[in-house]
Structures are given as C-alpha cells and as structure tokens.
Design a protein around this motif. Structure first.
Motif, mmCIF file in Angstrom:
data_model
loop_
_atom_site.group_PDB
_atom_site.id
_atom_site.type_symbol
_atom_site.label_atom_id
_atom_site.label_comp_id
_atom_site.label_asym_id
_atom_site.label_seq_id
_atom_site.Cartn_x
_atom_site.Cartn_y
_atom_site.Cartn_z
ATOM 1 N N ALA A 263 0.809 -1.231 0.000
ATOM 2 C CA ALA A 263 0.000 0.000 0.000
ATOM 3 C C ALA A 263 0.834 1.270 0.000
ATOM 4 O O ALA A 263 0.290 2.365 0.106
ATOM 5 C CB ALA A 263 -0.922 -0.006 1.228
ATOM 6 N N SER A 264 2.148 1.140 -0.141
ATOM 7 C CA SER A 264 3.004 2.315 0.104
ATOM 8 C C SER A 264 3.930 2.652 -1.056
ATOM 9 O O SER A 264 4.948 3.296 -0.856
ATOM 10 C CB SER A 264 3.852 2.071 1.357
ATOM 11 O OG SER A 264 4.773 1.015 1.136
ATOM 12 N N THR A 265 3.593 2.235 -2.258
ATOM 13 C CA THR A 265 4.492 2.500 -3.374
ATOM 14 C C THR A 265 4.238 3.876 -3.984
ATOM 15 O O THR A 265 3.188 4.477 -3.795
ATOM 16 C CB THR A 265 4.341 1.438 -4.476
ATOM 17 O OG1 THR A 265 3.082 1.619 -5.114
ATOM 18 C CG2 THR A 265 4.432 0.029 -3.900
ATOM 19 N N ALA A 266 5.224 4.318 -4.740
ATOM 20 C CA ALA A 266 5.072 5.578 -5.470
ATOM 21 C C ALA A 266 3.903 5.510 -6.437
ATOM 22 O O ALA A 266 3.264 6.520 -6.738
ATOM 23 C CB ALA A 266 6.357 5.899 -6.225
ATOM 24 N N LEU A 267 3.606 4.318 -6.931
ATOM 25 C CA LEU A 267 2.518 4.164 -7.891
ATOM 26 C C LEU A 267 1.169 4.440 -7.240
ATOM 27 O O LEU A 267 0.195 4.770 -7.926
ATOM 28 C CB LEU A 267 2.537 2.748 -8.471
ATOM 29 C CG LEU A 267 3.870 2.313 -9.091
ATOM 30 C CD1 LEU A 267 3.755 0.910 -9.664
ATOM 31 C CD2 LEU A 267 4.320 3.287 -10.157
ATOM 32 N N THR A 268 1.129 4.325 -5.908
ATOM 33 C CA THR A 268 -0.103 4.600 -5.169
ATOM 34 C C THR A 268 -0.160 6.036 -4.682
ATOM 35 O O THR A 268 -1.210 6.680 -4.727
ATOM 36 C CB THR A 268 -0.216 3.657 -3.950
ATOM 37 O OG1 THR A 268 -0.208 2.312 -4.408
ATOM 38 C CG2 THR A 268 -1.478 3.924 -3.151
ATOM 39 N N HIS A 269 0.961 6.590 -4.248
ATOM 40 C CA HIS A 269 0.960 7.858 -3.524
ATOM 41 C C HIS A 269 1.409 9.066 -4.341
ATOM 42 O O HIS A 269 1.219 10.196 -3.903
ATOM 43 C CB HIS A 269 1.826 7.734 -2.264
ATOM 44 C CG HIS A 269 1.191 6.881 -1.208
ATOM 45 N ND1 HIS A 269 0.260 7.356 -0.322
ATOM 46 C CD2 HIS A 269 1.340 5.562 -0.920
ATOM 47 C CE1 HIS A 269 -0.134 6.378 0.478
ATOM 48 N NE2 HIS A 269 0.509 5.275 0.135
ATOM 49 N N GLU A 270 2.008 8.853 -5.495
ATOM 50 C CA GLU A 270 2.383 9.992 -6.320
ATOM 51 C C GLU A 270 1.254 10.348 -7.280
ATOM 52 O O GLU A 270 0.348 9.554 -7.524
ATOM 53 C CB GLU A 270 3.670 9.691 -7.096
ATOM 54 C CG GLU A 270 4.908 9.713 -6.235
ATOM 55 C CD GLU A 270 6.176 9.755 -7.065
ATOM 56 O OE1 GLU A 270 7.054 10.561 -6.737
ATOM 57 O OE2 GLU A 270 6.289 8.984 -8.022
ATOM 58 N N LYS A 271 1.334 11.535 -7.838
ATOM 59 C CA LYS A 271 0.355 11.924 -8.849
ATOM 60 C C LYS A 271 0.421 10.931 -10.001
ATOM 61 O O LYS A 271 1.504 10.471 -10.382
ATOM 62 C CB LYS A 271 0.648 13.336 -9.343
ATOM 63 C CG LYS A 271 0.453 14.408 -8.277
ATOM 64 C CD LYS A 271 0.789 15.799 -8.812
ATOM 65 C CE LYS A 271 0.565 16.856 -7.732
ATOM 66 N NZ LYS A 271 0.905 18.223 -8.218
ATOM 67 N N PRO A 272 -0.732 10.592 -10.567
ATOM 68 C CA PRO A 272 -0.760 9.517 -11.588
ATOM 69 C C PRO A 272 0.216 9.709 -12.736
ATOM 70 O O PRO A 272 0.863 8.757 -13.170
ATOM 71 C CB PRO A 272 -2.214 9.547 -12.071
ATOM 72 C CG PRO A 272 -2.983 10.064 -10.896
ATOM 73 C CD PRO A 272 -2.081 11.071 -10.227
ATOM 74 N N PHE A 273 0.351 10.939 -13.227
ATOM 75 C CA PHE A 273 1.233 11.125 -14.384
ATOM 76 C C PHE A 273 2.694 10.919 -13.997
ATOM 77 O O PHE A 273 3.507 10.474 -14.815
ATOM 78 C CB PHE A 273 1.022 12.505 -15.015
ATOM 79 C CG PHE A 273 1.631 13.664 -14.274
ATOM 80 C CD1 PHE A 273 2.897 14.126 -14.598
ATOM 81 C CD2 PHE A 273 0.938 14.294 -13.246
ATOM 82 C CE1 PHE A 273 3.458 15.191 -13.928
ATOM 83 C CE2 PHE A 273 1.498 15.362 -12.572
ATOM 84 C CZ PHE A 273 2.755 15.811 -12.903
ATOM 85 N N ILE A 274 3.058 11.225 -12.736
ATOM 86 C CA ILE A 274 4.423 10.980 -12.271
ATOM 87 C C ILE A 274 4.634 9.487 -12.036
ATOM 88 O O ILE A 274 5.661 8.916 -12.413
ATOM 89 C CB ILE A 274 4.724 11.781 -10.990
ATOM 90 C CG1 ILE A 274 4.665 13.280 -11.294
ATOM 91 C CG2 ILE A 274 6.100 11.394 -10.422
ATOM 92 C CD1 ILE A 274 4.888 14.164 -10.083
ATOM 93 N N ALA A 275 3.643 8.848 -11.413
ATOM 94 C CA ALA A 275 3.738 7.413 -11.160
ATOM 95 C C ALA A 275 3.914 6.637 -12.460
ATOM 96 O O ALA A 275 4.708 5.691 -12.539
ATOM 97 C CB ALA A 275 2.506 6.936 -10.414
#
Length: 250
Positions: A115-127
């Motif tokens: 539950a703690s990856t960049a793909l979850t917590h960053e803005k979608p376009f950055i992820a």
C-alpha cells in the motif's frame, strides 16, 4: 556475453577502434576551456546529431552500466538468474511476497509495502513515468557523488517507500533490510529500450576522451535486463565497492 564485447565508457581501451576514432574526431571540435562533460551540451550541442551514429558503432557490443540498490540475499540470486526487471505493480507486490516467504517481514509489513508505493501515492502522471523501466548509469563517476548513499541505505528504492507507513519508527527495520549492492549490468544501447532523457550518450564518450569530470547519463531502460547480462554485483567487501569510502558498509 563475453568480456571482450563489453564496452566500459570509463576505459577507452575497451572501445572498438571505429568508435575511438570517431570520438577523437568529434573531440577536436570541443573548446579547450571546458571543465565538465555537462558543459558539452551548451558549448557543442550541435554534436548531439551524431549520437545515433555513435550508438550504431556499438552494435554487437554491450555497454557496462550501474544500478545502485539494496538487496536481500535471495534477491541477489534472483538478479543473477532473472536480471534487473522493469518496474510494474505486480513485480512490486511479488517482491513483498518473496520477502514474506523468506521470513524477513510480517504479514502486516507486507500489507504496508503493497500500500506504500510511489505508484499509489504519487500523482498519476508521475507514477506512470516510473513504470516499465530500469534505471542504470553509464559511468562510475556519479558513484562518487552523495546521491547513491540513500539508495544503498534503504531497501525498496525510490519506488517502494512512499506513504504514511514509512514515517513510523515501527518500519525502520524494514527500511534497513538487505545489504547495499551495486549491480553491474551490460546493456544494448542500439535498441529502442535504451532511452537517455536529458543528455546524449556521445557526450560522455567525448568527456572521457578529454578527461573531463561530470560524465554519467541515466538510462531509463524500458525493458528487462536479463540475467545473462549481469556482469557483477558489488557489496561491502568487494574491492570495487570498498573503494567508495562514503558507501554504507551495512
């Protein structure tokens, strides 16, 4: 893959003669006052048009690159056999699953990792920019900088440790799992997967030829790098690792 077909950007003795001759010709156009390879973009930016030619001269050979990370013992074996794998959500989950199976994290910690990856917590376009890539650098020179220390210190890399769970001291031991590792991988720079955002590879070859500092571009390699292209893995105790005195030892 054999040692004779691996080109080391930092060692001109490993360059094929056709490449060395062409780099010598292009280096003659560089002003004498430059201090670093980073200046080449601004001062002789027109040479960028020859980057594809330089890559073509590397056809049939692989370029030595470096991936800075932190690995558990079973992950070392995984890298040697399967290679460096491009980031996907599924592979991040598999990494947490393997850590649980190895007994180094708990079920709760696996849930936090998922539950703690960049793909979850960053803005979608950055992820999305992180997906489908392996990042490697083309030269040893950047290893002398301070930035590798955080990658060697914290398990999971910049994609894994995001979100509120990682702000708690309860997860300190998870952050420090594994041992610092530098994976040496040989890549084909003539294929479309070998993307270099920001600066062309040829400037690093010119910089090396002229003895400039500041070499080292980051490849955002948009494919897996297979196990047979893993040249070495440096860890504390390895002579190549230990020459970097600022690297963590544990």
């Amino acid at each position: 893959m054999t040692a004779h077909n691996i080109v080391d950007l930092d060692d001109p003795n490993t360059w094929p003669a056709s490449l060395a001759d062409r780099i010598d010709e292009l280096a003659d156009e560089v002003p004498a006052h430059l201090d670093t390879a980073r200046d080449l973009n601004n001062q002789v930016g027109h040479l960028a048009e020859y980057d594809s030619e330089i890559r073509t001269l590397l056809a049939g050979r692989l370029l030595r690159t470096y991936h800075v990370t932190r690995l558990l013992d079973h992950e070392i074996d995984h890298v040697r056999t399967r290679g460096l794998l491009a980031v996907t959500e599924g592979r991040l989950a598999e990494r947490a699953d393997r850590a649980l199976k190895a007994g180094v994290i708990t079920e709760a910690e696996r849930a936090a990792l998922r539950a703690s990856t960049a793909l979850t917590h960053e803005k979608p376009f950055i992820a999305q920019l992180r997906l489908g890539k392996v990042c490697v650098i083309s030269s040893r020179q950047p290893l002398a900088d301070s930035w590798p220390v955080s990658f060697l210190t914290y398990w999971g890399g910049e994609v894994q440790q995001f979100g509120p769970a990682w702000e708690s001291v309860d997860y300190d031991h998870v952050r420090r799992l594994g041992r610092p590792s530098v994976v040496v991988a040989a890549i084909d720079v003539t294929c479309p997967a070998a993307c270099v955002p920001g600066r062309e590879l040829l400037f690093d070859f010119i910089g090396t030829r002229l003895g400039l500092d500041g070499n080292g571009v980051t490849f955002h390699y948009t494919a897996d790098i297979p196990g047979e292209q893993i040249v070495d893995i440096w860890r504390p105790g390895h002579p190549e690792y230990d020459q970097h005195l600022h690297f963590p030892q544990a």
